[in-house]
Scaffold this motif. Structure first.
Motif, PDB file in Angstrom:
ATOM      1  N   GLY A  18      45.624  85.818  44.295  1.00 10.48           N
ATOM      2  CA  GLY A  18      44.445  85.304  44.973  1.00 10.48           C
ATOM      3  C   GLY A  18      44.395  84.395  45.916  1.00 10.48           C
ATOM      4  N   ILE A  19      45.560  83.603  46.243  1.00 11.59           N
ATOM      5  CA  ILE A  19      46.026  82.874  47.290  1.00 11.59           C
ATOM      6  C   ILE A  19      46.757  83.453  48.318  1.00 11.59           C
ATOM      7  N   ARG A  20      47.487  84.333  48.092  1.00 14.08           N
ATOM      8  CA  ARG A  20      48.562  85.151  48.938  1.00 14.08           C
ATOM      9  C   ARG A  20      47.945  85.407  50.128  1.00 14.08           C
ATOM     10  N   GLY A  21      46.848  86.253  49.993  1.00 18.55           N
ATOM     11  CA  GLY A  21      46.128  87.015  51.145  1.00 18.55           C
ATOM     12  C   GLY A  21      45.278  85.893  52.024  1.00 18.55           C
ATOM     13  N   LEU A  22      45.166  84.679  51.741  1.00 23.06           N
ATOM     14  CA  LEU A  22      44.500  83.840  52.581  1.00 23.06           C
ATOM     15  C   LEU A  22      45.340  82.673  53.424  1.00 23.06           C
ATOM     16  N   LEU A  23      46.891  82.805  52.939  1.00 23.94           N
ATOM     17  CA  LEU A  23      47.675  81.852  53.496  1.00 23.94           C
ATOM     18  C   LEU A  23      48.853  82.395  54.022  1.00 23.94           C
ATOM     19  N   TYR A  24      49.362  82.119  55.497  1.00 24.71           N
ATOM     20  CA  TYR A  24      50.897  82.669  55.590  1.00 24.71           C
ATOM     21  C   TYR A  24      51.721  81.351  55.387  1.00 24.71           C
ATOM     22  N   GLU A  25      52.875  81.869  54.999  1.00 21.23           N
ATOM     23  CA  GLU A  25      53.805  80.780  54.947  1.00 21.23           C
ATOM     24  C   GLU A  25      55.189  81.041  55.786  1.00 21.23           C
ATOM     25  N   GLN A  26      55.233  80.025  56.163  1.00 17.55           N
ATOM     26  CA  GLN A  26      56.450  79.741  57.119  1.00 17.55           C
ATOM     27  C   GLN A  26      57.526  78.671  56.650  1.00 17.55           C
ATOM     28  N   ASN A  27      59.082  78.761  56.697  1.00 12.43           N
ATOM     29  CA  ASN A  27      60.036  77.839  56.562  1.00 12.43           C
ATOM     30  C   ASN A  27      60.356  77.372  57.933  1.00 12.43           C
ATOM     31  N   PRO A  28      59.567  76.191  58.317  1.00 11.11           N
ATOM     32  CA  PRO A  28      60.114  75.965  59.699  1.00 11.11           C
ATOM     33  C   PRO A  28      61.498  75.471  59.866  1.00 11.11           C
ATOM     34  N   TYR A  29      61.745  75.772  61.187  1.00 10.90           N
ATOM     35  CA  TYR A  29      63.182  75.315  61.612  1.00 10.90           C
ATOM     36  C   TYR A  29      63.149  74.868  63.299  1.00 10.90           C
ATOM     37  N   LYS A  30      62.044  74.522  63.581  1.00 14.02           N
ATOM     38  CA  LYS A  30      62.079  73.920  65.109  1.00 14.02           C
ATOM     39  C   LYS A  30      61.800  72.722  65.042  1.00 14.02           C
ATOM     40  N   PRO A  31      63.062  71.943  65.464  1.00 15.39           N
ATOM     41  CA  PRO A  31      63.082  70.069  65.545  1.00 15.39           C
ATOM     42  C   PRO A  31      62.035  69.766  66.769  1.00 15.39           C
ATOM     43  N   LEU A  32      61.660  68.510  66.418  1.00 19.20           N
ATOM     44  CA  LEU A  32      60.890  68.097  67.683  1.00 19.20           C
ATOM     45  C   LEU A  32      61.576  67.897  69.105  1.00 19.20           C
ATOM     46  N   SER A  33      62.791  67.620  68.881  1.00 22.76           N
ATOM     47  CA  SER A  33      63.656  67.516  70.152  1.00 22.76           C
ATOM     48  C   SER A  33      63.600  68.779  70.861  1.00 22.76           C
ATOM     49  N   GLU A  34      63.375  70.054  70.292  1.00 26.88           N
ATOM     50  CA  GLU A  34      63.484  71.216  71.225  1.00 26.88           C
ATOM     51  C   GLU A  34      62.196  71.304  71.851  1.00 26.88           C
ATOM     52  N   LEU A  35      61.220  70.326  71.775  1.00 31.46           N
ATOM     53  CA  LEU A  35      59.943  70.586  72.580  1.00 31.46           C
ATOM     54  C   LEU A  35      59.935  69.794  73.619  1.00 31.46           C
ATOM     55  N   ILE A  36      59.337  70.000  74.716  1.00 32.84           N
ATOM     56  CA  ILE A  36      59.037  69.353  75.900  1.00 32.84           C
ATOM     57  C   ILE A  36      57.766  68.749  75.919  1.00 32.84           C
ATOM     58  N   LEU A  37      57.643  67.507  75.525  1.00 35.27           N
ATOM     59  CA  LEU A  37      56.252  66.878  75.312  1.00 35.27           C
ATOM     60  C   LEU A  37      56.435  65.760  76.200  1.00 35.27           C
ATOM     61  N   HIS A  38      54.997  65.333  76.713  1.00 39.25           N
ATOM     62  CA  HIS A  38      54.739  64.232  77.301  1.00 39.25           C
ATOM     63  C   HIS A  38      55.272  63.044  76.154  1.00 39.25           C
ATOM     64  N   GLU A  39      55.600  61.858  77.149  1.00 36.12           N
ATOM     65  CA  GLU A  39      55.822  60.566  76.130  1.00 36.12           C
ATOM     66  C   GLU A  39      55.238  60.294  75.067  1.00 36.12           C
ATOM     67  N   THR A  40      53.681  60.105  75.373  1.00 35.50           N
ATOM     68  CA  THR A  40      52.551  59.556  74.658  1.00 35.50           C
ATOM     69  C   THR A  40      52.558  60.574  73.613  1.00 35.50           C
ATOM     70  N   VAL A  41      52.664  61.896  73.664  1.00 38.45           N
ATOM     71  CA  VAL A  41      52.375  62.962  72.741  1.00 38.45           C
ATOM     72  C   VAL A  41      53.608  62.616  71.641  1.00 38.45           C
TER      73      VAL A  41
END
Length: 325
Positions: free
Chosen positions: A65-88
């Motif tokens: 009953g829940i499986r069709g309502l959510l996508y599951e993902q095992n995340p593997y993207k560290p914050l250090s890989e993103l290019i973000l503004h310093e405040t963000v």
């Protein structure tokens, strides 16, 4: 030692996700240990039950009953890989620290922040940031499946949302609503039906009742469509605009490390030519270069490849290809 039937109940509750059975079983264990004068163990069991609600760490126990309502993902993207503004970056790091040190905060009657609103045009890292937050917290990422949640019958959507939130409360996780305006619309909009207004009211109530160990991340390209009551639900409101020249330059500095020869153009020059595009578009540009580089081995010439890619992209986007040499 605890009775065999209580241990069996404990395992059954954990494998089926039955939180009521779990609580009753632990309470029975506490009572039994007290009857044996094992007060220290009983106190520890009781304290654990109060301070740390029973949680499941994976979706292995999601029912159909829940499986069709959510996508599951095992995340593997560290914050250090993103290019973000310093405040963000600082805001996200602070929230992650609060979640990791939640017990210390609770000892001072404080709760960690757990609700984030991401705003910005498509392709600039909202989904990636949600994944990175889940990665840093070392918890699964669940994304709402709108095609499964939104129903055509009266009360159906609100009922499905309740199922989602009842399940999510049993998880240490990040719950991600992409395109949140699809479900969090302004209730004052005369074009919307009474059903949508009831759904928004139910959604806001469910968000209010989520425990702080569930981090809710919502993303929208159209903040003007959101109900006004949505905004005050979120402790962090982060703007993710298109990248500026410094961010694009950083991206190309990282990109050039993928090759065993120079790009032929400086990252600063490329940032000036790609300025105005989203991160998603710049990443596609980079993938185009990588594909041509591999297919032209062993005689690959990066400068020639990049020059040709820039000229092709000029037909699709506003890119200044003057003075390429």
């Amino acid at each position: 030692m605890a009775r065999a039937d209580l241990l069996i109940n404990l395992v059954t509750a954990g494998s089926s996700g039955d939180m009521k059975l779990f609580q009753r079983t632990v309470e029975a264990l506490v009572a039994e240990e007290r009857s044996k004068q094992h007060h220290v163990l009983a106190d520890r069991l009781e304290e654990s039950l109060k301070s740390k609600p029973p949680l499941k760490e994976t979706t292995a126990f999601i029912n159909d009953g829940i499986r069709g309502l959510l996508y599951e993902q095992n995340p593997y993207k560290p914050l250090s890989e993103l290019i973000l503004h310093e405040t963000v970056l600082q805001a996200c790091q602070e929230l992650i620290e609060e979640q990791h040190r939640s017990e210390l905060l609770r000892s001072y009657s404080l709760e960690p922040r757990n609700r984030i609103m991401l705003v910005g045009p498509p392709g600039n890292g909202k989904t990636s940031l949600a994944e990175s937050i889940a990665t840093e917290l070392m918890v699964p990422l669940f994304s709402i499946r709108y095609e499964g949640v939104i129903g055509s019958y009266l009360g159906e959507t609100a009922s499905r949302l309740k199922k989602v939130f009842d399940f999510i409360k049993t998880q240490r996780c990040v719950l991600f609503f992409d395109e949140f305006d699809a479900i969090g619309k302004e209730r004052g909009d005369q074009q919307e039906t009474g059903e949508i207004k009831r759904v928004v009211s139910s959604l806001l109530l469910q968000i209010d009742n989520l425990p702080s160990y569930v981090v809710v991340v919502t993303a929208t390209n159209h903040p003007e469509l959101l109900d006004r009551a949505v905004w005050r639900r979120f402790q962090l409101r982060i703007d993710l605009p298109k990248p500026g020249k410094p961010q694009i330059e950083r991206w190309f500095k990282s990109f050039q490390s993928k090759f065993d020869q120079p790009l032929g153009y400086s990252p600063k020059t490329l940032s000036e030519k790609m300025y105005g595009l989203s991160f998603a578009e710049i990443e596609q540009f980079g993938l185009d270069i990588q594909r041509r580089y591999v297919l032209s081995l062993p005689a690959s010439n990066l400068k020639t490849i990049i020059r040709d890619r820039l000229k092709q992209w000029e037909a699709r986007y506003t890119i200044n290809t003057n003075e390429l040499e």
